[in-house]
Every structure is written in structure tokens, then in C-alpha cells.
Design a protein around this motif. Structure first.
Motif, mmCIF file in Angstrom:
data_model
loop_
_atom_site.group_PDB
_atom_site.id
_atom_site.type_symbol
_atom_site.label_atom_id
_atom_site.label_comp_id
_atom_site.label_asym_id
_atom_site.label_seq_id
_atom_site.Cartn_x
_atom_site.Cartn_y
_atom_site.Cartn_z
ATOM 1 N N ILE A 70 40.495 24.367 60.092
ATOM 2 C CA ILE A 70 41.104 25.452 59.301
ATOM 3 C C ILE A 70 40.144 25.797 58.168
ATOM 4 N N VAL A 71 39.660 27.028 58.142
ATOM 5 C CA VAL A 71 38.654 27.399 57.135
ATOM 6 C C VAL A 71 39.298 28.213 56.017
ATOM 7 N N VAL A 72 39.092 27.736 54.796
ATOM 8 C CA VAL A 72 39.613 28.417 53.614
ATOM 9 C C VAL A 72 38.409 28.804 52.750
ATOM 10 N N LEU A 73 38.376 30.061 52.316
ATOM 11 C CA LEU A 73 37.264 30.531 51.476
ATOM 12 C C LEU A 73 37.829 31.120 50.195
ATOM 13 N N ALA A 74 37.267 30.682 49.048
ATOM 14 C CA ALA A 74 37.658 31.251 47.759
ATOM 15 C C ALA A 74 36.393 31.710 47.046
ATOM 16 N N TRP A 75 36.450 32.845 46.363
ATOM 17 C CA TRP A 75 35.307 33.270 45.546
ATOM 18 C C TRP A 75 35.828 33.778 44.214
ATOM 19 N N THR A 76 34.986 33.630 43.179
ATOM 20 C CA THR A 76 35.398 34.028 41.829
ATOM 21 C C THR A 76 34.331 34.916 41.182
ATOM 22 N N GLN A 77 34.736 35.571 40.126
ATOM 23 C CA GLN A 77 33.850 36.311 39.227
ATOM 24 C C GLN A 77 32.954 37.295 39.960
ATOM 25 N N MET A 78 33.516 37.948 40.961
ATOM 26 C CA MET A 78 32.867 39.107 41.569
ATOM 27 C C MET A 78 32.683 40.163 40.478
ATOM 28 N N HIS A 79 33.608 40.177 39.535
ATOM 29 C CA HIS A 79 33.461 40.990 38.323
ATOM 30 C C HIS A 79 32.958 40.062 37.217
ATOM 31 N N GLY A 80 31.790 40.407 36.663
ATOM 32 C CA GLY A 80 31.084 39.487 35.775
ATOM 33 C C GLY A 80 31.868 39.054 34.558
ATOM 34 N N ASP A 81 32.756 39.923 34.080
ATOM 35 C CA ASP A 81 33.488 39.599 32.849
ATOM 36 C C ASP A 81 34.869 39.003 33.151
ATOM 37 N N GLU A 82 35.022 38.437 34.351
ATOM 38 C CA GLU A 82 36.317 37.845 34.735
ATOM 39 C C GLU A 82 36.096 36.402 35.180
ATOM 40 N N SER A 83 35.992 35.494 34.205
ATOM 41 C CA SER A 83 35.519 34.148 34.546
ATOM 42 C C SER A 83 36.602 33.069 34.556
ATOM 43 N N THR A 84 37.856 33.441 34.333
ATOM 44 C CA THR A 84 38.898 32.407 34.225
ATOM 45 C C THR A 84 38.964 31.516 35.476
ATOM 46 N N ALA A 85 38.936 32.146 36.648
ATOM 47 C CA ALA A 85 39.082 31.366 37.880
ATOM 48 C C ALA A 85 37.825 30.555 38.212
ATOM 49 N N THR A 86 36.706 30.917 37.633
ATOM 50 C CA THR A 86 35.488 30.117 37.862
ATOM 51 C C THR A 86 35.718 28.700 37.329
ATOM 52 N N ALA A 87 36.234 28.611 36.111
ATOM 53 C CA ALA A 87 36.559 27.291 35.560
ATOM 54 C C ALA A 87 37.616 26.612 36.430
ATOM 55 N N ALA A 88 38.594 27.382 36.895
ATOM 56 C CA ALA A 88 39.696 26.801 37.679
ATOM 57 C C ALA A 88 39.200 26.182 38.983
ATOM 58 N N VAL A 89 38.352 26.905 39.725
ATOM 59 C CA VAL A 89 37.925 26.347 41.021
ATOM 60 C C VAL A 89 37.024 25.133 40.817
ATOM 61 N N LEU A 90 36.263 25.119 39.729
ATOM 62 C CA LEU A 90 35.405 23.949 39.472
ATOM 63 C C LEU A 90 36.272 22.742 39.070
ATOM 64 N N ASP A 91 37.358 22.991 38.326
ATOM 65 C CA ASP A 91 38.328 21.921 38.033
ATOM 66 C C ASP A 91 38.936 21.389 39.335
ATOM 67 N N TRP A 92 39.325 22.330 40.169
ATOM 68 C CA TRP A 92 40.021 21.976 41.421
ATOM 69 C C TRP A 92 39.117 21.117 42.316
#
Ligand SMILES: [Zn+2]
Length: 386
Positions: A70-92
């Protein structure tokens, strides 16, 4: 009352202990995450790969954990000024790599492969812009693919063929979760893949999974989770990827009162992703209905301004005095008058009662609001960057 899902509640406690403190910032750029990526690469469970470069040559990484079908793909900050989820996925990833896996089954790594691309747009992140260094909005580049970052994401989707995709963004702070709701700290969408907004099997699953994730967050975020508008946009990646048959979920991180760095949205992203992954594997999301999805309140735009002063009297000494509400918004490190009049239906992230106060100068829309804020005694944070 304790969280009805004890294992998710325990996972939230683990987040408190294990999240990356160096990522507690309003805006993240590549130099912020590079040392974290290096540390994650040392975790035996995590494989890491530079999958390409931004327009200006900054590496774009992909971190993977698990080796199942089962393949799951997540990506963040496709918009440069939207970084909240970048921290979240690195925490996860840090939690999962250290074997803090909540109620995932013991053999979860042989059931699924999780791929994460944190910070798809490092050039925009460096400049604090939505767009990349070509001034292209990558999320309007799914068809033309004129940006290297857009081509890279399209390639990843084509090669990995995820069955579940998470498209992670930030929204402006003024959304409300329903007309009378709190600021929408999290908003979800299962994007349409066609102008008619058909619901095929994959999109139905995305909607059910969102209903399940929203339910998991409702304990922490009562009246603060919204459902984003599903107008079809063929140039957008979420819509395009949904069209390829992946159950696609957009998560927008938003404002929470007194949380200028969006740390609540960051933590709630981790909880939503964890609850989503767990439900995807166990199948419990299938007990949720389309009605549960539509029961999530609308993500209402302009439900808030940064500061609202209610019932302030204006008297410039030359004209007829009057009483009105004043809405104030933050922009470019300053505060500006956005609205004067009857503010019914709109609230302030910070609110003041102006009934006992009189403003004695002429007032203009768009003018600096410093004197108004001084009058109400407002000490308002200026370190926000939305
Ligand atoms: Zn965005």
C-alpha cells in the motif's frame, strides 16, 4: 473528558516529547530542515533520497519508511510560504522511525510504504513566497509542468502510483469553521477530479477517511475543523492526482487564537495523519458516510480579521460623531484598517470592546492602524508572517 481514542491520545503525548523544537518558527526554509533531514537519515527505518532540485538548485528530498504494497505519498510546502505541515511530517517520521506507532499493527511496515516529500518548493520557502523562483504557482502547474518542482511531483506520482495521497498546505488565517465557528485550524478536502464533482470509489474513500480524521481531531479542535470548497481546478495537483485514481486528501493548516507560529495546526496535522494512516490500514474509516463528511462545517473565507474593535465612537471634532466596528488586518509587519461599519458575521482573532472609547482622528481604509491599537491598549504580536 478523556479523548475517546486512547491510543491517539497517547500518541499526542509522544508528540509533546519527540517533536523537533528547532522547527518552532513561523516560516521554515531549507537551512532549517537540512539538519533534521540529516538526523532522520540516520534512523535505520528511514530511507532518504534526493529526488531532484529546485529551479535554483536546492535539493528536494524524499523520506520513506516501510516496504509494503500500500503506497502512501505526502508532500508539503508546494507553496513556499506554507511551512506548517513541513514541521508536522518531520515530527511524524521521527515518531514512526523510533517505533512510536500508536495503534498501527505491529507488522505495519510490511503492509505499507509511506513516502514523504517535505518542502517541495525550497526556493519559495527561502523568499517567503507562495510561488517558486520562476514566479510560477506550482499548484497551477499540474498540466503544463513548466516548473522543475511540478515536474518532479508529477514524476513521483507516476512512478510511485500512491493509493492514498496527502497534499499539505497552509490557508490564510481568516477562515472560520462554519459561519459562527472558531478559526479553522485545520481544513480538509477530498478534491474533485472533474467539473461535475463525481464521487468515484477512490474519492468516496477519501471523504470517508476525512470524516474519520475530522472526528479524531474534534476532541482537540471543537468547532475549529472546516471542509474546503471542492470547485474543480484542472491545473491543481490535488485535483489532477485524484483524477489518476488515488484517494487524495488536502489538509490546510490554519490559524488558532494566540498561536502565531501555528504549532497547534502542526500538532493536529500529525494527529490527523496518524489517525488517517491507522484507519486506512484497519478499514474503520469505511464505517463513516458521505453525510459524516458533509457534516464537517464549511471552511468560510473572511470569517475573521486579525483585530476587531466593536462599537468604537469616532469624533474628529468637525463632523457628526458616529459609532461603528473596525476590522484591522496584519500585512507586511504592520496593521491596517480593513473595514469600518457593521461587522456582524465577521470576528477578530483578537477582539476589543470599544464602547467606552472615542477615536478623535479622521479614519481611512487601508491606513495604518497603530493609533487605533494604542487607543484600545492592544499588545498584538507582530511576528506572524501570514
Ligand atoms: Zn497552498
Amino acid at each position: 473528558m478523556a479523548h475517546p481514542n486512547a491510543s491517539l491520545a497517547a500518541f499526542e503525548q509522544l508528540w509533546q516529547q519527540h517533536h523537533w523544537p528547532e522547527l518552532v518558527k513561523a516560516q521554515l526554509s531549507y537551512p532549517d530542515i537540512a539538519p533534521v533531514l540529516e538526523q532522520l537519515a540516520q534512523q535505520p527505518a528511514v530511507t532518504q533520497q534526493v529526488i531532484g532540485q529546485s529551479y535554483l538548485g536546492t535539493p528536494i528530498h524524499r523520506l520513506s519508511i516501510g516496504h509494503g504494497p500500500i503506497v502512501v505519498l505526502a508532500w508539503t510546502q508546494m507553496h513556499g510560504d506554507e511551512s506548517t505541515a513541513t514541521a508536522a511530517v518531520l515530527d511524524w517520521l521521527q515518531l514512526l522511525a523510533q517505533d512510536h506507532v500508536g495503534d498501527l499493527p505491529k507488522q505495519w511496515q510490511s503492509l505499507l510504504t509511506l513516502h514523504v516529500i517535505p518542502m517541495l518548493n525550497p526556493d519559495g520557502a527561502a523568499r517567503g513566497t507562495r510561488e517558486n523562483a520562476q514566479a510560477i504557482d506550482i499548484n497551477r502547474d499540474a498540466m503544463a509542468q513548466q516548473s522543475p518542482e511540478g515536474r518532479l511531483l508529477a514524476d513521483q506520482v507516476k512512478t510511485l502510483t500512491p493509493t492514498l495521497a496527502f497534499n499539505l498546505h497552509d490557508q490564510n488565517p481568516y477562515y472560520a469553521a462554519g459561519q459562527d465557528g472558531e478559526p479553522a485550524t485545520i481544513a480538509f478536502l477530498a478534491p474533485a477530479y472533474h467539473p461535475d464533482k463525481h464521487v468515484d470509489a477512490a474519492r468516496l474513500k477519501a471523504k470517508q477517511l476525512i470524516a474519520c480524521m475530522a472526528q479524531a481531531l474534534s476532541y482537540w479542535l471543537p468547532e475549529a475543523v472546516g471542509r474546503y470548497d471542492d470547485t474543480y481546478s484542472e491545473r491543481s495537483f490535488g485535483d489532477a492526482i485524484a483524477g489518476l485514481g488515488a484517494s487524495t486528501i488536502l489538509i490546510e493548516s490554519g490559524a488558532h487564537r494566540h498561536d502565531p507560529y501555528r504549532q497547534i495546526a502542526r500538532r493536529m496535522n500529525v494527529m490527523a495523519l496518524q489517525a488517517g494512516l491507522s484507519a486506512w490500514l484497519s478499514g474503520v474509516y469505511q464505517s463513516y458516510s458521505l453525510a459524516d463528511y458533509y457534516a464537517i462545517p464549511d471552511n468560510v473565507s473572511d470569517g475573521y480579521v486579525d483585530v476587531m474593535i466593536h462599537q468604537l465612537t469616532f469624533d474628529d471634532g468637525q463632523h457628526q460623531p458616529f459609532t461603528a466596528d473596525v476590522g484591522i488586518v496584519a500585512q507586511d509587519q504592520g496593521y491596517y484598517v480593513d473595514f469600518v461599519g457593521d461587522a456582524r458575521g465577521q470576528r477578530g482573532l483578537t477582539e476589543y470592546d470599544g464602547t467606552a472609547l472615542t477615536y478623535r482622528q479622521p479614519l481611512k481604509l487601508g491606513a495604518a492602524a497603530d493609533e487605533l491599537l494604542t487607543l484600545v491598549g492592544g499588545a498584538v504580536l507582530l511576528d506572524r508572517n501570514w
